[in-house]
Design a protein around this motif. Sequence first.
Motif, PDB file in Angstrom:
ATOM      1  N   THR A 182      16.506  24.494  17.192  1.00  0.00           N
ATOM      2  CA  THR A 182      17.214  23.520  18.014  1.00  0.00           C
ATOM      3  C   THR A 182      17.203  23.892  19.490  1.00  0.00           C
ATOM      4  N   GLY A 183      17.527  22.900  20.311  1.00  0.00           N
ATOM      5  CA  GLY A 183      17.708  23.123  21.729  1.00  0.00           C
ATOM      6  C   GLY A 183      16.407  23.154  22.498  1.00  0.00           C
ATOM      7  N   GLU A 197      18.466  18.961  17.451  1.00  0.00           N
ATOM      8  CA  GLU A 197      19.794  19.486  17.761  1.00  0.00           C
ATOM      9  C   GLU A 197      20.645  19.498  16.498  1.00  0.00           C
ATOM     10  N   SER A 198      21.511  20.495  16.406  1.00  0.00           N
ATOM     11  CA  SER A 198      22.488  20.587  15.334  1.00  0.00           C
ATOM     12  C   SER A 198      23.870  20.507  15.971  1.00  0.00           C
ATOM     13  N   LEU A 199      24.629  19.478  15.622  1.00  0.00           N
ATOM     14  CA  LEU A 199      25.928  19.251  16.244  1.00  0.00           C
ATOM     15  C   LEU A 199      27.055  19.422  15.241  1.00  0.00           C
ATOM     16  N   GLU A 200      28.072  20.136  15.647  1.00  0.00           N
ATOM     17  CA  GLU A 200      29.313  20.206  14.879  1.00  0.00           C
ATOM     18  C   GLU A 200      30.328  19.328  15.599  1.00  0.00           C
ATOM     19  N   ALA A 253      23.999  16.415  12.038  1.00  0.00           N
ATOM     20  CA  ALA A 253      25.406  16.425  12.437  1.00  0.00           C
ATOM     21  C   ALA A 253      26.311  16.822  11.279  1.00  0.00           C
ATOM     22  N   THR A 254      27.343  17.604  11.605  1.00  0.00           N
ATOM     23  CA  THR A 254      28.349  18.006  10.626  1.00  0.00           C
ATOM     24  C   THR A 254      29.730  17.673  11.176  1.00  0.00           C
ATOM     25  N   LEU A 255      30.507  16.908  10.436  1.00  0.00           N
ATOM     26  CA  LEU A 255      31.856  16.550  10.847  1.00  0.00           C
ATOM     27  C   LEU A 255      32.836  17.589  10.309  1.00  0.00           C
ATOM     28  N   THR A 256      33.728  18.052  11.167  1.00  0.00           N
ATOM     29  CA  THR A 256      34.673  19.097  10.769  1.00  0.00           C
ATOM     30  C   THR A 256      36.084  18.742  11.238  1.00  0.00           C
ATOM     31  N   GLY A 257      37.060  19.458  10.658  1.00  0.00           N
ATOM     32  CA  GLY A 257      38.437  19.334  11.114  1.00  0.00           C
ATOM     33  C   GLY A 257      39.300  18.522  10.169  1.00  0.00           C
ATOM     34  N   ALA A 278      29.646  12.659  20.822  1.00  0.00           N
ATOM     35  CA  ALA A 278      28.838  13.876  20.710  1.00  0.00           C
ATOM     36  C   ALA A 278      27.351  13.553  20.813  1.00  0.00           C
ATOM     37  N   LEU A 279      26.924  12.472  20.182  1.00  0.00           N
ATOM     38  CA  LEU A 279      25.513  12.088  20.231  1.00  0.00           C
ATOM     39  C   LEU A 279      25.098  11.683  21.638  1.00  0.00           C
ATOM     40  N   LEU A 280      25.957  10.972  22.351  1.00  0.00           N
ATOM     41  CA  LEU A 280      25.633  10.564  23.717  1.00  0.00           C
ATOM     42  C   LEU A 280      25.496  11.785  24.627  1.00  0.00           C
ATOM     43  N   GLY A 281      26.344  12.793  24.417  1.00  0.00           N
ATOM     44  CA  GLY A 281      26.232  14.016  25.202  1.00  0.00           C
ATOM     45  C   GLY A 281      24.918  14.737  24.942  1.00  0.00           C
ATOM     46  N   ALA A 282      24.541  14.807  23.666  1.00  0.00           N
ATOM     47  CA  ALA A 282      23.279  15.447  23.321  1.00  0.00           C
ATOM     48  C   ALA A 282      22.096  14.640  23.843  1.00  0.00           C
ATOM     49  N   ARG A 283      22.214  13.316  23.783  1.00  0.00           N
ATOM     50  CA  ARG A 283      21.157  12.439  24.288  1.00  0.00           C
ATOM     51  C   ARG A 283      20.900  12.677  25.769  1.00  0.00           C
TER      52      ARG A 283
END
Length: 431
Positions: free
Chosen positions: A245-246, A274-277, A313-317, A296-301
């Motif tokens: 990633t990255g 990219e791998s997003l948490e 993508a992984t959703l947490t919390g 989160a996706l817009l930031g990575a975009r």
Amino acid sequence: MSAAAGPAGAAAGAPAPRPRGAVRVVHAADVHLDSPLRGLRRLGDDAVAQTLRAATRGALERLVALCEDSGADALLLAGDLYDGTWHDYATGRFFTRQVQRLADSGVRVFVVSGNHDAESQITRSLTLPANVHRFGVDGAGTEVDEHLGLAVHGQGYRTRAVSTNLAAGYPARVPGLVNVGLLHATVDGSQGEHERYAPCSVADLTALGYEYVALGHVHAREVLATGRTTVAYSGNLQGRHPRETGPKGAYVVDLLPDGEASLAFHALDVARWESLEVDVTGAADVAGAAEALREALLGAREGAGDRPLVVRATLTGPTAAAADLADAERLRQEAEQVAEGAGVVLEKVESRARVPRAGGGDDPELVEAVRRAAEALAHDPALTGHVRAVRNEVGRLLKEADLLDLGDPRALRALAERAAEDLVTRLGGGR
């Protein structure tokens, strides 16, 4: 020292002016030219999948352009230029065309082979332009370019698995010149999981007294030492699957005899993984969780620039929507809709969200029993035997698609633990 430290940490724009009298080299590694990328079958976007299939070639073209635009004196390729023997001569012809461009621009090219393109792995060859020097495999050698004031030391791999410390046999520095070591190796303390080939320590490399040691093999960019001798992994040139990633690219390095190296990283990848948490804490419903994912996706975009972006993508919390998010098909459809709006290709999405403690309607004894059973299964040495039939049937396909390695006990333990968490989440949501 991580890649984020010092001048090597940030992606650079236009190449900086060269210091007076400096030798400028470009350090790249692990091109894996024409490597078959994994995980493309899961992409719903055929155009992006096609871009990814050609990405290693596009990244190499960008590398050549960087050498030309930066006025580099030399290109250093620290192993695994190829991914194994060529399927046909087209791979070799493509590389030859690129280094001929550099020959026309007066740029030297220095190459060592690594575990993927070891002498025993590459069964075809083409004549390369005179500006290319490929180091031998029987011992470390030195190539001196008096005009540039540069001495490059290197050794390639004869066979795929090299267990000896090649750095221990590298020659003494040539006085009065900029000295560079070129090596494909595992250095103690470097990032990531990788096979230990040509193992050595940072102390082994700094003891050589060269101005710079250009490393390959580890695909994560990292500066291991600075000062009298700078030691660095450039990382691979193009991410090839969801775990790479990255930003990926190369270093432009300015060197003076007995001086500290100056590094600038340039992103050259054609497409990015990219791998997003994504923290969905407090989301009242699926719509709220989807909004957190969208942001989160817009930031990575934005960070990926104009290149295609593929996201896992992984959703947490803790969230009241945890039980609904445990519906894998609904989650996938919601997430793909959000990703499409953000201009991102979604490779995979999963939820590890949990029900808030205060809202639990679960039976504590039942939840504890589920967790104990999962813990026992996860650490059962016979776990790999339990899935042998499935592995024989579809194991290879799952691994090639980068979904699951049924032969890896760690992956199976994680799967058992994840299944337990999913069940607990559904119990907590009253489902």
